[in-house]
Design a protein around this motif. Structure first.
Motif, PDB file in Angstrom:
ATOM      1  N   UNK A   1      22.961  24.688 -10.266  1.00 30.07           N
ATOM      2  CA  UNK A   1      21.501  24.631 -10.104  1.00 30.07           C
ATOM      3  C   UNK A   1      20.911  25.945  -9.627  1.00 30.07           C
TER       4      UNK A   1
ATOM      5  N   UNK B   1      20.804  26.698  -6.529  1.00 32.27           N
ATOM      6  CA  UNK B   1      20.131  26.340  -5.273  1.00 32.27           C
ATOM      7  C   UNK B   1      21.026  26.473  -4.050  1.00 32.27           C
ATOM      8  N   UNK B   2      22.236  27.002  -4.231  1.00 29.19           N
ATOM      9  CA  UNK B   2      23.192  27.038  -3.119  1.00 29.19           C
ATOM     10  C   UNK B   2      22.635  27.686  -1.859  1.00 29.19           C
TER      11      UNK B   2
ATOM     12  N   UNK C   1      19.515  28.444  -1.216  1.00 26.45           N
ATOM     13  CA  UNK C   1      18.271  27.762  -0.824  1.00 26.45           C
ATOM     14  C   UNK C   1      18.576  26.533   0.018  1.00 26.45           C
ATOM     15  N   UNK C   2      19.592  25.779  -0.399  1.00 30.40           N
ATOM     16  CA  UNK C   2      19.992  24.589   0.365  1.00 30.40           C
ATOM     17  C   UNK C   2      20.537  24.999   1.734  1.00 30.40           C
TER      18      UNK C   2
ATOM     19  N   UNK D   1      28.194  24.129   0.177  1.00 30.93           N
ATOM     20  CA  UNK D   1      27.600  25.141  -0.699  1.00 30.93           C
ATOM     21  C   UNK D   1      28.329  26.487  -0.572  1.00 30.93           C
TER      22      UNK D   1
END
Lengths: 146, 101
Positions: free
Chosen positions: A108, A110-111, A113-114, A49
């Motif tokens: 997404x 979400x980078x 967040x992941x 990520x």
């Protein structure tokens, strides 16, 4: 401050083909500590990520270099710094919000967040026009060969 | 990756690692088949995937925009528990015409 017991540094060109190379190298370094499969997957995902962010956001698909500085600290804590000298982030808090993305429909958002889900801590330092440093830390439950 | 079609169901059997680099190729191949066949159901089968970061979520979200426009159901199949957890961070499990199998 925890003392480093092992480390490596490398830098690669910001080409998307190097995403898998970067996570494989960090994974190989982490494997020296005998992590669980899940810990290794978590770390590789978080690195992927951060490296992708350098390519897509930091350099905006233009050529640049990505700097990776990884260390195993006392207490089996892995610390991985991933740095670019790209455009930087104006508002780090906003960039770290779930589902926030400036890169269009195929990302997404979400980078970060992941990264936060899969690491113990994620620290982001950024200066517009100068670049961004993401520091990931994760404790490995295995035993490292001293 | 292989793509098959059977009775209005288009299935993309995704294999290997999904990241920002590899997702670009997968996206193009799935979209081309989707336009060509206009299926009633698009299945993204992740059972052959060995690694996935949030690019896999982006791949699914991007396809969802297209399936929704065509009133087509998007099925996310074969996800590992870990990858399913990542997919659910996006809220896809609450979206209409999306199924997890």
């Amino acid at each position: 401050m925890k003392k480093s017991v092992n480390d490596f540094k490398m830098n690669v060109l910001s080409r998307s083909v190097n995403e898998s190379f970067c996570r494989a190298v960090v994974g190989a370094f982490a494997a020296l500590c005998d992590p669980t499969v899940e810990e290794l997957s978590d770390l590789k995902t978080a690195v992927s990520e951060a490296v992708t962010n350098c390519i897509v956001h930091g350099y905006r698909d233009r050529p640049g270099r990505i700097y990776i500085d990884a260390a195993l600290l006392e207490g089996n804590v892995l610390r991985v710094k991933i740095r670019d000298k790209g455009c930087g982030i104006e508002d780090v808090s906003r960039a770290m919000e779930p589902l926030f993305s400036t890169a269009g429909n195929e990302r997404s958002g979400l980078g970060f967040t992941v990264m936060e889900s899969f690491c113990d801590s994620v620290r982001v330092r950024s200066a517009p026009g100068k670049g961004t440093v993401v520091t990931l830390t994760k404790t490995i439950t295995g035993k490292c060969d001293e | 990756m292989t793509i098959t079609q059977d009775n209005g169901v288009l299935t993309a059997h995704l294999t290997g690692e999904i990241d920002h680099h590899s997702a670009a190729f997968m996206r193009s191949a799935v979209d081309a088949a989707f336009v060509r066949t206009s299926p009633k159901e698009l299945v993204l089968d992740f059972s052959g995937v060995t690694f996935m970061d949030s690019s896999g979520v982006g791949l699914a979200l991007g396809r969802y925009k297209k399936t929704r426009e065509q009133n087509c159901t998007l099925v996310l199949a074969g996800l590992s528990e870990r990858d399913k957890r990542m997919m659910k961070l996006s809220g896809m499990q609450k979206m209409e015409m999306v199924e997890f199998r």
